[in-house]
Design a protein around this motif. Structure first.
Motif, PDB file in Angstrom:
ATOM      1  N   VAL A   3       0.857  -1.184   0.000  1.00  0.00           N
ATOM      2  CA  VAL A   3       0.000   0.000   0.000  1.00  0.00           C
ATOM      3  C   VAL A   3       0.896   1.239   0.000  1.00  0.00           C
ATOM      4  CG1 VAL A   3      -1.809   1.216   1.268  1.00  0.00           C
ATOM      5  CG2 VAL A   3      -1.766  -1.271   1.269  1.00  0.00           C
ATOM      6  N   GLU A   7      -2.043   6.258   0.127  1.00  0.00           N
ATOM      7  CA  GLU A   7      -3.206   5.472   0.546  1.00  0.00           C
ATOM      8  C   GLU A   7      -3.256   5.330   2.067  1.00  0.00           C
ATOM      9  OE1 GLU A   7      -4.011   1.850  -1.920  1.00  0.00           O
ATOM     10  OE2 GLU A   7      -2.215   2.567  -2.973  1.00  0.00           O
ATOM     11  N   LEU A   8      -2.092   5.129   2.684  1.00  0.00           N
ATOM     12  CA  LEU A   8      -2.052   5.002   4.148  1.00  0.00           C
ATOM     13  C   LEU A   8      -2.444   6.301   4.835  1.00  0.00           C
ATOM     14  CD1 LEU A   8       1.177   2.866   4.574  1.00  0.00           C
ATOM     15  CD2 LEU A   8      -1.165   2.161   5.151  1.00  0.00           C
ATOM     16  N   ARG A  11      -6.160   6.572   4.489  1.00  0.00           N
ATOM     17  CA  ARG A  11      -6.788   5.573   5.359  1.00  0.00           C
ATOM     18  C   ARG A  11      -6.667   5.961   6.836  1.00  0.00           C
ATOM     19  NH1 ARG A  11      -4.501  -0.220   4.672  1.00  0.00           N
ATOM     20  NH2 ARG A  11      -5.265   0.143   2.567  1.00  0.00           N
ATOM     21  N   SER A  12      -5.561   6.631   7.188  1.00  0.00           N
ATOM     22  CA  SER A  12      -5.325   6.977   8.595  1.00  0.00           C
ATOM     23  C   SER A  12      -6.363   7.957   9.136  1.00  0.00           C
ATOM     24  CB  SER A  12      -3.922   7.567   8.777  1.00  0.00           C
ATOM     25  OG  SER A  12      -3.855   8.891   8.300  1.00  0.00           O
ATOM     26  N   THR A  14      -9.475   7.687   9.119  1.00  0.00           N
ATOM     27  CA  THR A  14     -10.509   6.930   9.828  1.00  0.00           C
ATOM     28  C   THR A  14      -9.942   5.733  10.585  1.00  0.00           C
ATOM     29  OG1 THR A  14     -10.967   5.648   7.824  1.00  0.00           O
ATOM     30  CG2 THR A  14     -12.340   7.611   8.224  1.00  0.00           C
ATOM     31  N   ASP A  15      -8.713   5.341  10.258  1.00  0.00           N
ATOM     32  CA  ASP A  15      -8.081   4.189  10.895  1.00  0.00           C
ATOM     33  C   ASP A  15      -6.687   4.579  11.388  1.00  0.00           C
ATOM     34  OD1 ASP A  15      -7.109   1.723  11.701  1.00  0.00           O
ATOM     35  OD2 ASP A  15      -6.939   0.915   9.669  1.00  0.00           O
ATOM     36  N   ALA A  18      -3.221   2.814  10.594  1.00  0.00           N
ATOM     37  CA  ALA A  18      -2.458   2.992   9.350  1.00  0.00           C
ATOM     38  C   ALA A  18      -1.163   3.760   9.624  1.00  0.00           C
ATOM     39  CB  ALA A  18      -3.302   3.715   8.309  1.00  0.00           C
TER      40      ALA A  18
END
Length: 181
Positions: A3, A7-8, A11-12, A14-15, A18
Motif C-alpha cells: 500500500v 493510501e495510508l 486511510r489513517s 478513519t483508521d 495505518a
C-alpha cells in the motif's frame, strides 16, 4: 500488496492504525533526522512524540505530490525538535543554536578539521537556510519536499537553498583561508 504512503495517509483519517505502517516504513529515517538535530539520547523520545502528533493531526494531512509521507513526518519532526531545543536549552551559544548532532557530522566527514570547519560554516547560516540545506543534502529530500517540511513555497526554497549554498561556500572559504568573519 504494498500500500502506498498516500493510501495510508488517506486511510489513517478513519483508521489510526495505518500510522503504524508508516512508522514501520519511516521511523529509521525520522529517527536519524532527529538524532542529527537533537542528539542520539533525545531521538527515541522525540520519535515517539513525532508519531503521537502524527496520530493527533492525521485527519488534516494532505498527501504530498511525491507520494511519500516523509515530507509530512519531517515537518512534524522539525517542529518537535524546535520545541525540544527551546525547552531544554534556555540560552545557547552561537555554535550550539543549530541543533545539529555534530557526532553525526563527524561520522560522515573523515577529517576532524573539516568537521569543525563545516560546523562553523553551518553556524553562520540562518536557521531556515541551514535546515533547508540539511534536508536536501542529508535527508535526500527534493527541494519541493523540503519546502513542504519548512512551510515555504518551492520557489522560496530554491532561492533560499541557492543562498544557503553560496553562504556556506563563502563561510568555508573564509574559514579555510583564516579570514573568519
Amino acid at each position: 500488496m504494498n500500500v502506498s504512503d498516500t493510501e495510508l495517509l488517506i486511510r489513517s483519517r478513519t483508521d489510526p492504525e495505518a500510522i503504524g505502517t508508516l512508522y514501520d516504513r519511516h521511523a529509521p529515517a525520522v529517527h536519524s533526522y532527529l538524532a542529527r538535530r537533537a542528539g542520539r539520547h533525545a531521538a527515541a523520545d522525540l520519535l515517539s512524540e513525532v508519531f503521537v502528533v502524527a496520530v493527533q493531526v492525521r485527519r488534516r494531512v494532505r498527501p504530498h505530490t511525491s507520494g511519500s509521507a516523509l515530507p509530512w513526518l519531517y515537518g512534524i519532526a522539525h517542529n518537535v525538535v524546535r520545541t525540544h531545543l527551546r525547552s531544554t536549552t534556555p540560552r545557547r551559544t552561537a555554535a550550539d543554536t543549530d541543533g545539529v548532532d555534530w557526532d553525526a557530522v563527524d561520522a560522515r566527514v573523515d577529517a576532524a578539521a573539516v568537521a569543525q570547519e563545516l560546523q562553523m560554516a553551518l553556524s553562520k547560516l540562518s536557521d531556515i537556510e541551514r535546515d533547508l540545506l540539511l534536508l536536501v543534502a542529508w535527508e535526500q529530500l527534493t527541494v519541493t519536499e523540503a519546502a513542504a517540511v519548512l512551510g515555504i513555497t518551492p520557489t522560496a526554497a530554491r532561492s533560499r537553498l541557492h543562498r544557503a549554498r553560496t553562504h556556506a561556500a563563502a563561510a568555508l572559504a573564509s574559514i579555510t583561508t583564516g579570514e573568519l568573519t
